[in-house]
Motif scaffolding. Structure first.
Motif, PDB file in Angstrom:
ATOM      1  N   ALA A  40       0.936  -1.257   0.111  1.00  0.00           N
ATOM      2  CA  ALA A  40       0.016   0.055  -0.026  1.00  0.00           C
ATOM      3  C   ALA A  40       0.973   1.193  -0.003  1.00  0.00           C
ATOM      4  O   ALA A  40       0.469   2.069  -0.718  1.00  0.00           O
ATOM      5  CB  ALA A  40      -0.879   0.139   1.303  1.00  0.00           C
ATOM      6  N   HIS A  49      -3.270   4.257  -7.122  1.00  0.00           N
ATOM      7  CA  HIS A  49      -4.648   4.177  -6.236  1.00  0.00           C
ATOM      8  C   HIS A  49      -4.558   2.864  -6.009  1.00  0.00           C
ATOM      9  O   HIS A  49      -4.392   1.851  -6.771  1.00  0.00           O
ATOM     10  CB  HIS A  49      -5.577   4.879  -7.169  1.00  0.00           C
ATOM     11  CG  HIS A  49      -5.797   6.384  -7.459  1.00  0.00           C
ATOM     12  ND1 HIS A  49      -5.613   7.397  -6.263  1.00  0.00           N
ATOM     13  CD2 HIS A  49      -5.548   6.931  -8.346  1.00  0.00           C
ATOM     14  CE1 HIS A  49      -5.560   8.443  -7.013  1.00  0.00           C
ATOM     15  NE2 HIS A  49      -5.299   8.227  -8.505  1.00  0.00           N
ATOM     16  N   LEU A  50      -5.410   2.462  -4.935  1.00  0.00           N
ATOM     17  CA  LEU A  50      -5.271   0.997  -4.410  1.00  0.00           C
ATOM     18  C   LEU A  50      -6.736   0.599  -4.401  1.00  0.00           C
ATOM     19  O   LEU A  50      -7.556   1.125  -3.830  1.00  0.00           O
ATOM     20  CB  LEU A  50      -4.822   1.045  -3.279  1.00  0.00           C
ATOM     21  CG  LEU A  50      -4.463  -0.253  -2.307  1.00  0.00           C
ATOM     22  CD1 LEU A  50      -3.578  -1.108  -3.279  1.00  0.00           C
ATOM     23  CD2 LEU A  50      -3.803  -0.028  -1.136  1.00  0.00           C
ATOM     24  N   LYS A  60      -9.413  -3.321   6.292  1.00  0.00           N
ATOM     25  CA  LYS A  60      -9.318  -2.663   4.860  1.00  0.00           C
ATOM     26  C   LYS A  60      -9.417  -1.254   5.151  1.00  0.00           C
ATOM     27  O   LYS A  60      -8.463  -0.325   4.790  1.00  0.00           O
ATOM     28  CB  LYS A  60     -10.397  -3.082   4.037  1.00  0.00           C
ATOM     29  CG  LYS A  60     -10.686  -4.387   3.695  1.00  0.00           C
ATOM     30  CD  LYS A  60     -11.434  -4.856   2.512  1.00  0.00           C
ATOM     31  CE  LYS A  60     -12.778  -4.652   2.746  1.00  0.00           C
ATOM     32  NZ  LYS A  60     -13.558  -5.352   3.679  1.00  0.00           N
ATOM     33  N   ALA A  64      -6.192   2.066   5.667  1.00  0.00           N
ATOM     34  CA  ALA A  64      -6.073   3.323   5.044  1.00  0.00           C
ATOM     35  C   ALA A  64      -5.863   4.504   5.966  1.00  0.00           C
ATOM     36  O   ALA A  64      -5.251   5.534   5.785  1.00  0.00           O
ATOM     37  CB  ALA A  64      -7.400   3.490   4.098  1.00  0.00           C
ATOM     38  N   VAL A 155      -8.193   4.958  -1.896  1.00  0.00           N
ATOM     39  CA  VAL A 155      -8.300   3.753  -1.354  1.00  0.00           C
ATOM     40  C   VAL A 155      -9.571   3.033  -1.324  1.00  0.00           C
ATOM     41  O   VAL A 155     -10.265   3.464  -0.607  1.00  0.00           O
ATOM     42  CB  VAL A 155      -7.668   3.594  -0.016  1.00  0.00           C
ATOM     43  CG1 VAL A 155      -7.624   1.724   0.667  1.00  0.00           C
ATOM     44  CG2 VAL A 155      -6.180   3.972  -0.056  1.00  0.00           C
ATOM     45  N   THR A 157     -12.589   0.071  -1.319  1.00  0.00           N
ATOM     46  CA  THR A 157     -12.753  -1.319  -0.647  1.00  0.00           C
ATOM     47  C   THR A 157     -13.995  -1.853  -1.617  1.00  0.00           C
ATOM     48  O   THR A 157     -15.056  -0.992  -1.891  1.00  0.00           O
ATOM     49  CB  THR A 157     -12.907  -1.167   0.642  1.00  0.00           C
ATOM     50  OG1 THR A 157     -14.171  -1.010   1.168  1.00  0.00           O
ATOM     51  CG2 THR A 157     -11.491  -0.463   1.547  1.00  0.00           C
TER      52      THR A 157
END
Length: 327
Positions: A40, A49-50, A60, A64, A155, A157
């Motif tokens: 990350a 970006h993740l 999760k 972040a 980030v 999810t």
């Protein structure tokens, strides 16, 4: 906390020490997941970006939040729901009666780290509102453009199990994410440590910044300058190109994937204390960066869960069958 001026004068080995401090700080919140934290952080340094895809409750959102706190950045959380509007994300022009004119009110996207929780539960129109933000680092509303903070990391999810009431991310949206990772369940020792530390106090409250945003920008600039040999460049191109010609793939990795794989490899090399990229860096990142971009020839909801596993297998096959360059 380290400032950007000091970091600029350091070598790659000192950068590794700084990266270890960031990982250690975040690890006080996310137990037993150092590899995930390092991935990350590499995405953040690479300016990407993740996308974190995993079941609920594995940390999760906490990852972040901890990453933002450790790097001294501002944080914003958006809970994606079917009734979320694009203006809730980007902001909107609001009429101010006192000045008799429209003024821009920034949306939740104006932060260094933006958490998009359950992004696949928002409508495609709202998902698309993130596209310009993620790609251009700016927001355009009513013909006016506002820059987003630097650094800027989304980030997002999503839960890969419960698909009811969700909107699958389109290929164009997935391609904007540099990497997709999974948290996975902690082992017994890590979960025991979590029970003891999280039971008394939220560890986020104790987490102190390791870097300033200026220092993070300096590190990101150094990551862009990491050396990549022509042989490694060719290795990247051959791996990405092989995904396009694979018999099980309908749509292979894009040219953006090549660029982002190389950027992520540069950041990883810097975190490891090197000023050059190795083929091993490419091998280690290939699944995270490429697999979520592949569109396979299978269809259907049940197949979609299988496609994650299949895409991972295909990328690993491609990597293993591509000759490693001799440096």
């Amino acid at each position: 906390m380290t400032d950007g001026i000091t970091l600029d004068s350091r070598g790659a080995e000192s950068v590794r020490s700084t990266a270890d401090e960031v990982v250690a700080a975040v690890a006080t919140v996310i137990d037993g997941k150092d590899d995930v934290i390092r991935s990350a952080f590499a995405v953040m340094l690479a300016g990407g970006h993740l996308l974190i895809e995993d079941v609920p409750g594995v940390g999760k959102t906490m990852l972040a939040k901890a990453l933002a706190r450790a790097t001294g950045g501002t944080i914003s959380r958006i809970q994606f729901t079917p009734d979320l509007l694009p203006s809730d994300v980007t902001g909107a022009s609001v009429f101010d009666q006192s000045s008799a004119r429209f003024e821009f009110k920034p949306g939740a996207v104006f932060a260094n780290v933006v958490i998009g929780d359950e992004i696949n539960r928002a409508s495609p129109k709202t998902q698309a509102a993130l596209l310009e933000c993620m790609e251009e680092g700016q927001v355009t509303v009513d013909g006016s453009t506002w820059p987003l903070p630097d650094p800027f990391l989304v980030v997002a999810t999503q839960n890969p199990v419960d698909m009811e009431g969700t909107y699958v991310l389109p290929e164009a949206q997935r391609d904007r994410f540099m990497a997709r990772i999974s948290m996975g369940y902690p082992d017994e020792q890590a979960e025991r440590a979590m029970l003891r530390s999280h039971g008394r106090l939220d560890p986020i409250d104790r987490l102190q910044p390791v870097l300033s945003t200026g220092a993070l920008a300096s590190l990101a600039a150094q990551a862009r300058d990491v050396y990549v040999s022509p042989a490694v460049e060719t290795y990247v191109l051959r791996i990405v190109g092989a995904t396009r010609g694979h018999a099980e793939v309908r749509l292979g990795a894009s040219p953006r994937a090549s660029l982002q794989l190389l950027r992520a490899a540069k950041a990883t090399a810097l975190i490891d204390g090197r000023d050059f990229v190795l083929p091993d860096d490419i091998d280690a990142l290939a699944v995270d960066v490429l697999a979520h971009r592949l569109v396979l020839r299978r269809t259907g909801v049940d197949a979609r869960e299988g496609q994650v596993v299949a895409a991972t297998r295909i990328v690993r096959q491609v990597v293993s069958s591509t000759p490693v360059p001799l440096q």
